[in-house]
Design a protein around this motif. Sequence first.
Motif, short mmCIF file in Angstrom:
data_model
loop_
_atom_site.label_atom_id
_atom_site.label_comp_id
_atom_site.label_asym_id
_atom_site.label_seq_id
_atom_site.Cartn_x
_atom_site.Cartn_y
_atom_site.Cartn_z
N UNK A 189 -11.71 -8.03 3.96
CA UNK A 189 -11.32 -9.40 4.30
C UNK A 189 -9.97 -9.47 5.00
N UNK A 190 -9.31 -8.33 5.15
CA UNK A 190 -7.99 -8.32 5.76
C UNK A 190 -8.08 -8.28 7.28
N UNK A 191 -7.11 -8.91 7.93
CA UNK A 191 -6.97 -8.76 9.37
C UNK A 191 -6.46 -7.35 9.65
N UNK A 192 -6.60 -6.84 10.87
CA UNK A 192 -6.05 -5.51 11.18
C UNK A 192 -4.56 -5.41 10.86
N UNK A 193 -3.81 -6.52 11.11
CA UNK A 193 -2.37 -6.50 10.84
C UNK A 193 -2.11 -6.36 9.34
N UNK A 194 -2.86 -7.13 8.53
CA UNK A 194 -2.66 -7.07 7.08
C UNK A 194 -3.13 -5.73 6.51
N UNK A 195 -4.20 -5.18 7.08
CA UNK A 195 -4.68 -3.88 6.63
C UNK A 195 -3.63 -2.81 6.88
N UNK A 196 -2.97 -2.89 8.02
CA UNK A 196 -1.90 -1.94 8.34
C UNK A 196 -0.74 -2.09 7.36
N UNK A 197 -0.41 -3.35 7.02
CA UNK A 197 0.66 -3.59 6.05
C UNK A 197 0.29 -3.02 4.69
N UNK A 198 -0.94 -3.21 4.26
CA UNK A 198 -1.37 -2.70 2.96
C UNK A 198 -1.34 -1.18 2.94
N UNK A 199 -1.74 -0.54 4.03
CA UNK A 199 -1.67 0.92 4.11
C UNK A 199 -0.24 1.40 3.93
N UNK A 200 0.70 0.66 4.51
CA UNK A 200 2.11 1.04 4.40
C UNK A 200 2.61 0.88 2.97
N UNK A 201 2.03 -0.10 2.23
CA UNK A 201 2.46 -0.34 0.86
C UNK A 201 1.74 0.54 -0.15
N UNK A 202 0.69 1.24 0.26
CA UNK A 202 -0.15 2.00 -0.67
C UNK A 202 0.62 3.00 -1.52
N UNK A 203 1.59 3.75 -0.97
CA UNK A 203 2.32 4.69 -1.84
C UNK A 203 3.03 3.99 -2.98
N UNK A 204 3.56 2.77 -2.74
CA UNK A 204 4.25 2.04 -3.79
C UNK A 204 3.27 1.56 -4.85
N UNK A 205 2.06 1.16 -4.42
CA UNK A 205 1.04 0.72 -5.38
C UNK A 205 0.60 1.88 -6.26
N UNK A 206 0.49 3.09 -5.66
CA UNK A 206 0.05 4.26 -6.42
C UNK A 206 1.06 4.62 -7.51
N UNK A 207 2.34 4.35 -7.27
CA UNK A 207 3.37 4.76 -8.22
C UNK A 207 3.39 3.86 -9.45
N UNK A 208 2.82 2.64 -9.36
CA UNK A 208 2.88 1.71 -10.49
C UNK A 208 1.87 2.07 -11.58
#
Length: 332
Positions: free
Chosen positions: A313-332
Amino acid sequence: MQPRRRGVKALVAVAVCAVVAAAAIGVWKTGARDTPAAAAARSHDAASTPSSPTSAPDSSIENPPHLAGTSERLTTVVQRAAELLRVNGAAWGPQVATGTELSIGEALAQASSVPGDATIAEMEWLRQADRDGMYDDPNRPLDRLVQHLEATTITDADLVEHLGPNWPTIVDTFTTVAAIGFDDYVDRVRRSPPMRVADALDIRAQLQEAAAATGLREQWARSQDLVAAYFERCISESLSRRDPTDPMDEYIRDWPLAQALAHDAVAAAFFAEGAGADEDQVETLARGLQIVQAPERFDRDGSLTRTVQPGENLSPEDAELLDAEEPFLEEE
C-alpha cells in the motif's frame, strides 16, 4: 524478529511518521512543487475536523450519491471551503491555527456533505494549483492559495484529466468505501470471509501497465493516490485517538487488508466495462470489496485469501523511506 511482529512495526512506523510529519510542518507546506505523494500526504489535516472519516456518516452505502452533477457538487465544496476560510481566517495547518482559523483541508472537510468528496475535491484542487504554478514560489502567501481555491471550478473534463474516462465509476467506488466510515469498514473486513485472490497485486500491476499503454499512466497514479490520501488521513486520525491500553497489534489488525481492497476496487473501476483490460481480471479485483459489503451473496471460495504483500500500500517514496528505517526497526 518474527515476520508478523516485523510487519506490525513497519505499519506503525509508517503511520506514526505520517502523523509526526504533519504535526511538525503542517499539512499545507511552504515548500516547492508538489509530487502526487506529497499532495496525498497533505490530506492529514482534515482528520481533526467534525467530518471525521473514521465514523460512519448518515448516508448509506446502499444509496451512494447520484453521479449526475458530481462536478458541480465538488465545485460547491471548494467554493464553500473558500468562503469558510474568508469568514474564519486561514492557517497553514491546524497545529498553527489560532481562534477560529481553519486550514484549507479542514475547510474542505467542513464544506462537504458527501463522504469522500473532501478528498476528491482536495486532490483535484491540488492538481489544478500545481498546473497553474501555485507551488513554483516557495514563499507564496497563504492568501494566494485561498484566492486560487476561491476561483476553482471542477468540470467533468477536469475529472477526466484527473482520473481518466471512467472517473464516474472510480468516484462511485471511492465514495462507497468512504460512506461506510473507516472504523466500520475495517470491522467489516475483519468479519468477512477470505475475499482476495492471491495474485491481486500482480493483477493490479498488469492493469497499471495497460493504463500506461493507453496513455493513462498519470490518471492511474492519481486514482490510486486518492485511496492512499484517504487511508493515510484515516490512519493518522485513528492512531491519534487510540487508548494506550489497547494492544497495538489488535488495534491495527487488518488495516493493510482494508486499504489493499480499496486499491483493488479502484483499480477495477479504472477499467470499468472492460475498457482496455481483461474483464476477468477486472471482475476478480472488484469482487473483494463486494464480498466485504455483502458476504451472504457469495459462496465460499477456498482459493481466496486475506493476504497482503508487505508494503504493497506504500507509494514508491514511502517504500524507500521504510527501507531506510528497516535497520532501526530490526533493533527494537
